[in-house]
Motif scaffolding. Structure first.
Motif, PDB file in Angstrom:
ATOM      1  N   ALA A  86       4.631  16.783  -1.598  1.00  0.00           N
ATOM      2  CA  ALA A  86       5.634  15.727  -1.420  1.00  0.00           C
ATOM      3  C   ALA A  86       5.996  15.478   0.041  1.00  0.00           C
ATOM      4  CB  ALA A  86       6.878  16.053  -2.228  1.00  0.00           C
ATOM      5  N   SER A  87       6.247  16.522   0.781  1.00  0.00           N
ATOM      6  CA  SER A  87       6.673  16.360   2.178  1.00  0.00           C
ATOM      7  C   SER A  87       5.586  15.708   3.025  1.00  0.00           C
ATOM      8  CB  SER A  87       7.055  17.715   2.763  1.00  0.00           C
ATOM      9  OG  SER A  87       7.424  17.576   4.107  1.00  0.00           O
ATOM     10  N   ALA A  88       4.381  16.191   2.900  1.00  0.00           N
ATOM     11  CA  ALA A  88       3.271  15.631   3.670  1.00  0.00           C
ATOM     12  C   ALA A  88       2.946  14.217   3.212  1.00  0.00           C
ATOM     13  CB  ALA A  88       2.044  16.535   3.549  1.00  0.00           C
ATOM     14  N   ALA A  89       3.192  13.916   1.940  1.00  0.00           N
ATOM     15  CA  ALA A  89       2.936  12.570   1.427  1.00  0.00           C
ATOM     16  C   ALA A  89       3.837  11.558   2.122  1.00  0.00           C
ATOM     17  CB  ALA A  89       3.149  12.518  -0.085  1.00  0.00           C
ATOM     18  N   ARG A  90       5.096  11.920   2.354  1.00  0.00           N
ATOM     19  CA  ARG A  90       6.014  11.006   3.046  1.00  0.00           C
ATOM     20  C   ARG A  90       5.532  10.734   4.467  1.00  0.00           C
ATOM     21  NH1 ARG A  90       9.538  13.989  -0.072  1.00  0.00           N
ATOM     22  NH2 ARG A  90      10.009  15.454   1.580  1.00  0.00           N
ATOM     23  N   ALA A  91       5.018  11.735   5.132  1.00  0.00           N
ATOM     24  CA  ALA A  91       4.494  11.548   6.486  1.00  0.00           C
ATOM     25  C   ALA A  91       3.245  10.660   6.448  1.00  0.00           C
ATOM     26  CB  ALA A  91       4.168  12.898   7.123  1.00  0.00           C
ATOM     27  N   LEU A  92       2.421  10.849   5.446  1.00  0.00           N
ATOM     28  CA  LEU A  92       1.208  10.045   5.303  1.00  0.00           C
ATOM     29  C   LEU A  92       1.557   8.566   5.120  1.00  0.00           C
ATOM     30  CD1 LEU A  92      -1.875  10.659   5.139  1.00  0.00           C
ATOM     31  CD2 LEU A  92      -1.623  10.539   2.652  1.00  0.00           C
ATOM     32  N   VAL A  93       2.625   8.304   4.359  1.00  0.00           N
ATOM     33  CA  VAL A  93       3.061   6.928   4.131  1.00  0.00           C
ATOM     34  C   VAL A  93       3.503   6.278   5.439  1.00  0.00           C
ATOM     35  CG1 VAL A  93       4.822   5.496   2.998  1.00  0.00           C
ATOM     36  CG2 VAL A  93       3.655   7.268   1.709  1.00  0.00           C
ATOM     37  N   GLN A  94       3.942   7.062   6.397  1.00  0.00           N
ATOM     38  CA  GLN A  94       4.338   6.512   7.694  1.00  0.00           C
ATOM     39  C   GLN A  94       3.127   6.300   8.605  1.00  0.00           C
ATOM     40  OE1 GLN A  94       7.506   5.515   8.330  1.00  0.00           O
ATOM     41  NE2 GLN A  94       7.719   6.014   6.174  1.00  0.00           N
ATOM     42  N   ARG A  95       2.182   7.232   8.589  1.00  0.00           N
ATOM     43  CA  ARG A  95       1.056   7.176   9.530  1.00  0.00           C
ATOM     44  C   ARG A  95      -0.028   6.175   9.145  1.00  0.00           C
ATOM     45  NH1 ARG A  95       1.209  12.905   9.041  1.00  0.00           N
ATOM     46  NH2 ARG A  95      -0.802  12.776   8.002  1.00  0.00           N
ATOM     47  N   VAL A  96      -0.406   6.140   7.882  1.00  0.00           N
ATOM     48  CA  VAL A  96      -1.531   5.295   7.474  1.00  0.00           C
ATOM     49  C   VAL A  96      -1.260   3.809   7.716  1.00  0.00           C
ATOM     50  CG1 VAL A  96      -2.964   4.551   5.526  1.00  0.00           C
ATOM     51  CG2 VAL A  96      -2.515   6.979   5.900  1.00  0.00           C
ATOM     52  N   PRO A  97      -0.121   3.269   7.279  1.00  0.00           N
ATOM     53  CA  PRO A  97       0.109   1.841   7.565  1.00  0.00           C
ATOM     54  C   PRO A  97       0.127   1.540   9.069  1.00  0.00           C
ATOM     55  CG  PRO A  97       1.586   2.568   5.852  1.00  0.00           C
ATOM     56  CD  PRO A  97       0.918   3.799   6.412  1.00  0.00           C
ATOM     57  N   LEU A  98       0.611   2.462   9.857  1.00  0.00           N
ATOM     58  CA  LEU A  98       0.611   2.261  11.302  1.00  0.00           C
ATOM     59  C   LEU A  98      -0.818   2.125  11.825  1.00  0.00           C
ATOM     60  CD1 LEU A  98       2.075   2.116  14.001  1.00  0.00           C
ATOM     61  CD2 LEU A  98       1.958   4.604  14.089  1.00  0.00           C
ATOM     62  N   PHE A 102       0.779  -1.237   0.000  1.00  0.00           N
ATOM     63  CA  PHE A 102       0.000   0.000   0.000  1.00  0.00           C
ATOM     64  C   PHE A 102       0.815   1.294   0.000  1.00  0.00           C
ATOM     65  CE2 PHE A 102      -3.019  -3.072   1.888  1.00  0.00           C
ATOM     66  CZ  PHE A 102      -3.988  -2.982   0.907  1.00  0.00           C
ATOM     67  N   ALA A 103       2.093   1.250   0.288  1.00  0.00           N
ATOM     68  CA  ALA A 103       2.881   2.482   0.428  1.00  0.00           C
ATOM     69  C   ALA A 103       2.858   3.347  -0.829  1.00  0.00           C
ATOM     70  CB  ALA A 103       4.320   2.151   0.823  1.00  0.00           C
ATOM     71  N   GLY A 104       3.007   2.738  -1.987  1.00  0.00           N
ATOM     72  CA  GLY A 104       3.014   3.514  -3.231  1.00  0.00           C
ATOM     73  C   GLY A 104       1.698   4.228  -3.477  1.00  0.00           C
ATOM     74  N   ARG A 105       0.614   3.524  -3.238  1.00  0.00           N
ATOM     75  CA  ARG A 105      -0.720   4.107  -3.421  1.00  0.00           C
ATOM     76  C   ARG A 105      -0.950   5.271  -2.447  1.00  0.00           C
ATOM     77  NH1 ARG A 105      -5.692   0.086  -2.891  1.00  0.00           N
ATOM     78  NH2 ARG A 105      -4.247  -1.072  -4.184  1.00  0.00           N
ATOM     79  N   ILE A 106      -0.527   5.085  -1.214  1.00  0.00           N
ATOM     80  CA  ILE A 106      -0.689   6.131  -0.206  1.00  0.00           C
ATOM     81  C   ILE A 106       0.135   7.362  -0.581  1.00  0.00           C
ATOM     82  CG2 ILE A 106      -0.284   6.748   2.211  1.00  0.00           C
ATOM     83  CD1 ILE A 106      -0.720   3.702   2.824  1.00  0.00           C
ATOM     84  N   GLU A 107       1.365   7.124  -1.036  1.00  0.00           N
ATOM     85  CA  GLU A 107       2.212   8.256  -1.415  1.00  0.00           C
ATOM     86  C   GLU A 107       1.626   9.026  -2.594  1.00  0.00           C
ATOM     87  OE1 GLU A 107       6.775   9.582  -2.300  1.00  0.00           O
ATOM     88  OE2 GLU A 107       6.339   7.455  -2.040  1.00  0.00           O
ATOM     89  N   LEU A 108       1.122   8.329  -3.586  1.00  0.00           N
ATOM     90  CA  LEU A 108       0.504   9.024  -4.727  1.00  0.00           C
ATOM     91  C   LEU A 108      -0.685   9.870  -4.273  1.00  0.00           C
ATOM     92  CD1 LEU A 108       0.602   6.296  -7.516  1.00  0.00           C
ATOM     93  CD2 LEU A 108       1.903   8.423  -7.406  1.00  0.00           C
ATOM     94  N   TYR A 109      -1.507   9.303  -3.411  1.00  0.00           N
ATOM     95  CA  TYR A 109      -2.647  10.047  -2.879  1.00  0.00           C
ATOM     96  C   TYR A 109      -2.151  11.294  -2.140  1.00  0.00           C
ATOM     97  CZ  TYR A 109      -6.817  11.130  -0.150  1.00  0.00           C
ATOM     98  OH  TYR A 109      -7.891  11.768   0.416  1.00  0.00           O
TER      99      TYR A 109
END
Length: 85
Positions: free
Chosen positions: A43-55, A29-36
């Motif tokens: 870009a910066s907030a997308a990286r944080a989202l990739v960390q929070r959502v899977p958690l 799911f990381a790629g999909r979350i980052e694109l969203y």
């Protein structure tokens, strides 16, 4: 028939090979979350989202709140939208 994400969720929930199952979920799911995130937040907030959502998804799985592993993509999608707002 369960998809790869659903099989990984079942493994994570049941404790069978938990670390590997959680890594597979992240990879799935990381790629999909980052694109969203890039589309909606930058870009910066997308990286944080990739960390929070899977958690959040893993916490839900571990707590037994995922009743249907096949619906995992929907859960991930809802969590990313909630985190992005």
């Amino acid at each position: 028939m369960l998809g790869r994400g659903a099989r990984a969720a079942e493994s994570a929930a049941t404790g069978r090979d938990t670390a590997a199952a959680e890594a597979r979920l992240y990879q799935r799911f990381a790629g999909r979350i980052e694109l969203y995130g890039r589309r909606h937040l930058g870009a910066s907030a997308a990286r944080a989202l990739v960390q929070r959502v899977p958690l959040h998804v893993l916490v839900a799985i571990r707590a037994g709140r995922v009743r249907e592993p096949a619906a995992l993509a929907k859960l991930q999608s809802c969590m990313q939208a909630r985190e992005a707002s």
